[in-house]
Scaffold this active site. Structure first.
Site, PDB file in Angstrom:
ATOM      1  N   ASP A 361     -16.881  33.112   2.357  1.00 48.51           N
ATOM      2  CA  ASP A 361     -18.093  33.917   2.491  1.00 48.51           C
ATOM      3  C   ASP A 361     -18.811  33.445   3.768  1.00 48.51           C
ATOM      4  O   ASP A 361     -18.435  32.452   4.400  1.00 48.51           O
ATOM      5  CB  ASP A 361     -18.984  33.812   1.238  1.00 48.51           C
ATOM      6  CG  ASP A 361     -19.897  35.042   1.109  1.00 48.51           C
ATOM      7  OD1 ASP A 361     -20.103  35.748   2.118  1.00 48.51           O
ATOM      8  OD2 ASP A 361     -20.417  35.296   0.009  1.00 48.51           O
TER       9      ASP A 361
HETATM   10  C1  BGC Z   1     -22.139  38.065   1.003  1.00 46.76           C
HETATM   11  C2  BGC Z   1     -20.798  38.751   0.892  1.00 46.76           C
HETATM   12  C3  BGC Z   1     -20.645  39.704   2.031  1.00 46.76           C
HETATM   13  C4  BGC Z   1     -20.722  38.920   3.310  1.00 46.76           C
HETATM   14  C5  BGC Z   1     -20.497  39.775   4.529  1.00 46.76           C
HETATM   15  C6  BGC Z   1     -22.311  37.445   2.341  1.00 46.76           C
HETATM   16  O1  BGC Z   1     -23.598  36.990   2.498  1.00 46.76           O
HETATM   17  O2  BGC Z   1     -22.251  37.094  -0.007  1.00 46.76           O
HETATM   18  O3  BGC Z   1     -20.701  39.414  -0.322  1.00 46.76           O
HETATM   19  O4  BGC Z   1     -19.426  40.387   1.912  1.00 46.76           O
HETATM   20  O5  BGC Z   1     -22.003  38.336   3.382  1.00 46.76           O
HETATM   21  O6  BGC Z   1     -21.518  40.656   4.722  1.00 46.76           O
END
Ligand code: BGC
Length: 818
Positions: A361
């Site tokens: 993430d």
């Molecule tokens: C979120 C993810 C997301 C990623 C990209 C993160 O902060 O937890 O779910 O896909 O950002 O935007």
């Protein structure tokens, strides 16, 4: 032919409005479940089907031969046998050829990957393992980096033209021509916004969910997106956690079914199709278990709970062939999920045989430093790579430290090679090296009529009717005038929901617009009453009262703005924010039938409001076509059929509250205990039961369930049982009903939940119509995990319900025999 060395880069987009800083006793091991990757699995299945067919044919030939044996002469028998044997050998040969023919593309890909990796420098490999946000405007420096192979993937990516240009540079001007993978959070639609994922789960209609994901994939792929960061299948038992909006609810079975449908929709029949995009099971794993519902918080989830609840939908996605997973932000049992060799190596790779890739993430690799699990970025890179995170999102620790880590022998270069291969495998499967077209630049951003139609149907099926006193709903179309009141009556952005990056605002039809379209302006009075859901001023109350007074019925559009749920949007209170309850009380006092339509990204608590108004319809954030969908249901064109995918508490103090809990030694309401007995598991100041249970949802009609009929009072491990119930529509409206099958094992070597959903069926009944709903129950459906990944089926006594929700329904009992 394009060179084998022309590989792609991945890309993804984030929501700029939402975030700016990202920083039996048969035992089967879980391994048995996933011995093969889906593609190899398919090949093996095909091969074994073909061999079976071959065996069958051989048997038939033998049987035919046998017949001949009884009839004609020895000579003709010999001729027959020769012919049959030759035939058999020929058929076997053809079948095996066919099998190898089908298996070849994957083998081909592996050879191409190996050949490519053999030519890559460490720098280029680390580039493939790095993802960043798309460089706005594609500056010279970014072009240079792409030429050097610095990035394997981009997300939040620029215009169609910029993406295409970056891709041209990657494939034509970089040394190895490896294409970029473009990713984006296409979560509940791209140009066409569908209801938020929690609402989609409330539809209990996997086929519609699949179709919605298909449309999202089509819209995204034609604009050059290859990969979505969805589905999010984190089990969510705590409505304070804002991300519950993006979840599929509290139940592992329902979440598995819905997540599987989404993966099927995004990825289509083949990843290489032009309109397929790779899905990403996130957040692996345990993220939804955040302590106190506070986003990014610590999770403590014992292995047994992890395997029986939290891992289930991820395992289901693996079955569905999901291409990628995202490692979660949370610290899981003392080890950040992004550094968890248990989750990423043992379970995902060794047990489930996953051969796609894992992305971290956003910044999750270097966040292992504040977690207190890594000393510095070098240490974080080592831990994440070794644990099995193939691609680093946003932070740059892999690229900056891997060389030194390999130099000091702390990191085995084979780990890097494996990760690169995993990433390239998906790029190859997506056809990025071969036939994936560049996006055209004159595409309509507006949703198609079909897409909007589906958005309307899915939204209508996700609406949950919680109260309908004396049949207030549906409203007669002959009604004189309707008052539309409340902060969410006409708010396109809020209705779109938590992930609306690509959403086309112009396409959104609000309840106010839809109602005006249906009844004409003169029959609709309107007043917001409050500027937004957090507004606590009473300034707008007078005009709201006036609107209600002028009408025959008042419709209150209350709830939460989109920004109050989703990532980093946890709340400590679950009430309607601002002065919404006061507004509702004022309108009720006017004395017209008042209906509350609640738009929100989580279960809210609104006990008093529900007592005051005549009807409550829970609409979640219903997406672009929320307005027409709500109107269709309010006026009875469609009877509501949504069911809650998550328990609604009476008060935040009951949280976490979920239906599939264990029983305790002192359950509050069972085994004949006296309700006045203080020493049972309950509260002194509020009931221990929910406001609305999981699976609950009313209809305009009534359904009567017969008692459950079992095909047998017992079944053996390895056997089957049929449970059936006759459901009759005893009301006046034709409607859908979601019939749910729950079980409970009364005693086992581990305590088991008081109910567990194991199947459901959506049926449609006309008034007076009766349908017998039959569920085939296999002993395998009764299995559960013990520590160490051991899947167990234990003989014993079971209860079973075929029910309209998790708190009612006729019950039956059966015995599972060894
Ligand atoms: C979120 C993810 C997301 C990623 C990209 C993160 O902060 O937890 O779910 O896909 O950002 O935007």
């Amino acid at each position: 032919m394009r060179s084998l060395l022309h590989l792609p880069v991945l890309s993804t987009v984030r929501n700029p409005g939402v975030k700016c800083q990202k920083v039996c006793n048969r035992k089967r091991s879980a391994e048995d479940v996933f011995r093969r990757s889906p593609s190899r699995h398919r090949e093996r299945r095909l091969l074994s089907t073909l061999l079976d067919a071959f065996k069958r044919r051989a048997w038939i030939f033998a049987a035919v031969g046998q017949c001949h044996y009884n009839g004609p002469t020895m000579r003709s028998r010999r001729v027959t046998w020769v012919l049959l044997s030759a035939g058999t050998v020929f058929v076997a040969f053809v079948l095996l050829l066919a099998a190898f023919g089908v298996a070849k593309p994957q083998a081909d890909i592996e050879q191409r990957i190996d050949a490519l990796v053999a030519r890559m420098t460490l720098e280029e490999k680390l580039g493939q393992m790095s993802q960043t946000t798309f460089p706005r405007g594609l500056p010279m420096a970014a072009k240079d980096e792409i030429r050097r192979g610095r990035w394997g993937s981009f997300f939040n990516g620029g215009t169609i033209q910029e993406k295409a240009e970056a891709q041209r540079i990657a494939t034509n001007q970089s040394r190895l021509g490896i294409p970029i993978l473009y990713g984006q959070d296409v979560i509940h639609g791209f140009r066409t916004l569908f209801p938020i994922p929690l609402a989609q789960a409330a539809s209990w209609h996997p086929e519609l969910v699949r179709q919605a994901a298909r449309i999202a994939a089509r819209e995204a792929s034609r604009e050059g997106i290859h990969w979505t960061f969805a589905p999010m299948a984190d089990i969510a038992r705590d409505p304070r956690w804002g991300r519950i909006a993006e979840s599929l609810g509290e139940d592992p079975y329902l979440a598995s079914v819905v997540a599987t449908a989404m993966v099927g929709g995004f990825q289509g029949d083949s990843l290489s199709a032009q309109d397929s995009i790779a899905a990403c099971g996130k957040h692996y794993v345990g993220y939804g278990g955040a302590e106190a519902g506070r986003d990014y918080n610590t999770t403590w989830i014992p292995e047994v709970l992890l395997r029986n609840v939290y891992l289930k939908p991820f395992q289901a996605m693996r079955h569905a062939g999901v291409a990628t997973y995202m490692s979660a932000f949370n610290d899981l049992n003392g080890v950040p999920a992004t550094g968890s060799a248990f989750a990423l190596r043992q379970v995902l790779r060794n047990e489930w045989k996953f051969d796609g890739f894992v992305v971290s993430d956003y910044n999750a690799v270097i966040e292992m430093i504040p977690h207190g699990y890594a000393v510095d970025e070098k240490d974080a890179a080592l831990k994440a790579m070794t644990a099995g995170v193939d691609m680093e999102m946003v932070s740059r620790s892999y690229h900056q430290n891997a060389q030194a880590l390999i130099g000091s022998k702390a990191l085995d270069p084979k780990v890097v090679d494996e990760s690169v291969k995993n990433i390239l495998r998906i790029k190859f499967q997506l056809g990025l090296f071969d036939n994936r077209m560049q996006p055209a630049d004159n595409l309509p951003a507006a949703p198609s009529v079909d897409a909007l139609d589906l958005a309307k149907n899915l939204a209508a099926e996700s609406l949950v009717l919680l109260k309908n006193k004396d049949g207030t709903l549906p409203i007669a179309k002959s009604v004189g005038k309707v008052a539309i009141i409340g902060p969410l009556m006409d708010s396109p952005v809020d209705q779109m929901g938590t992930w609306a990056i690509g959403g086309n605002r112009e396409a959104v039809r609000t309840p106010l617009a839809a109602m005006r379209g249906l009844l004409g302006e003169s029959r609709v009075a309107s007043a917001q009453g409050l500027k937004n859901t957090r507004d606590s001023s009473h300034d707008g109350f007078a005009s709201a009262r006036e609107a209600a007074r002028s009408a025959d019925v008042a419709l209150l559009f209350l709830g939460e703005e989109a920004g109050l749920s989703g990532e980093a949007s946890s709340r400590a209170f679950l009430n309607l924010p601002g002065a919404q309850e006061e507004l509702a009380s004022e309108i009720v006092k006017v004395g017209k039938p008042t209906i509350a339509i609640i738009l929100a990204g989580r279960p809210l608590t609104f006990h008093k409001l529900a007592e005051q108004v005549s009807a409550v319809l829970y609409a979640w954030h219903p997406g672009a076509m929320g307005g027409p969908a709500i109107c269709n249901v309010l006026f009875g064109d469609v009877a509501p059929s949504g069911k809650l995918p998550v328990t609604f508490p009476r008060t935040v103090g009951q949280v976490p509250l979920y239906y599939n809990h264990m029983n305790t030694g002192r359950p509050a309401a069972e085994f004949g205990r006296d309700a006045n007995n203080k020493f049972t598991s309950k509260y002194l100041d509020v009931s221990y039961t929910p406001e609305y249970p999981f699976g609950f949802g009313l209809s305009y009609t009534t359904f009567q369930y017969s008692s459950v009929r079992l095909s047998s009072p017992s079944m053996r491990v390895g056997g089957q049982l049929t449970a059936s119930v006759a459901v009759i529509n005893t009301g006046k409206y034709q409607a859908d009903e979601v019939v749910q099958l729950y079980i409970r094992q009364l005693a086992a070597s581990l305590t088991r939940p008081i109910r567990e959903l194991i199947a459901f069926r959506r049926i449609h009944l006309k008034p007076g119509e009766k349908q017998t709903v039959e569920f085939n129950l296999a002993a395998d459906d009764l299995a559960f995990y013990k520590a160490g990944g051991q899947l167990t089926i234990e003989p014993g006594k079971f209860q079973l319900w075929v029910a309209p929700d998790s708190a009612s329904g006729p019950i039956a009992e059966f015995q599972l025999l060894p």
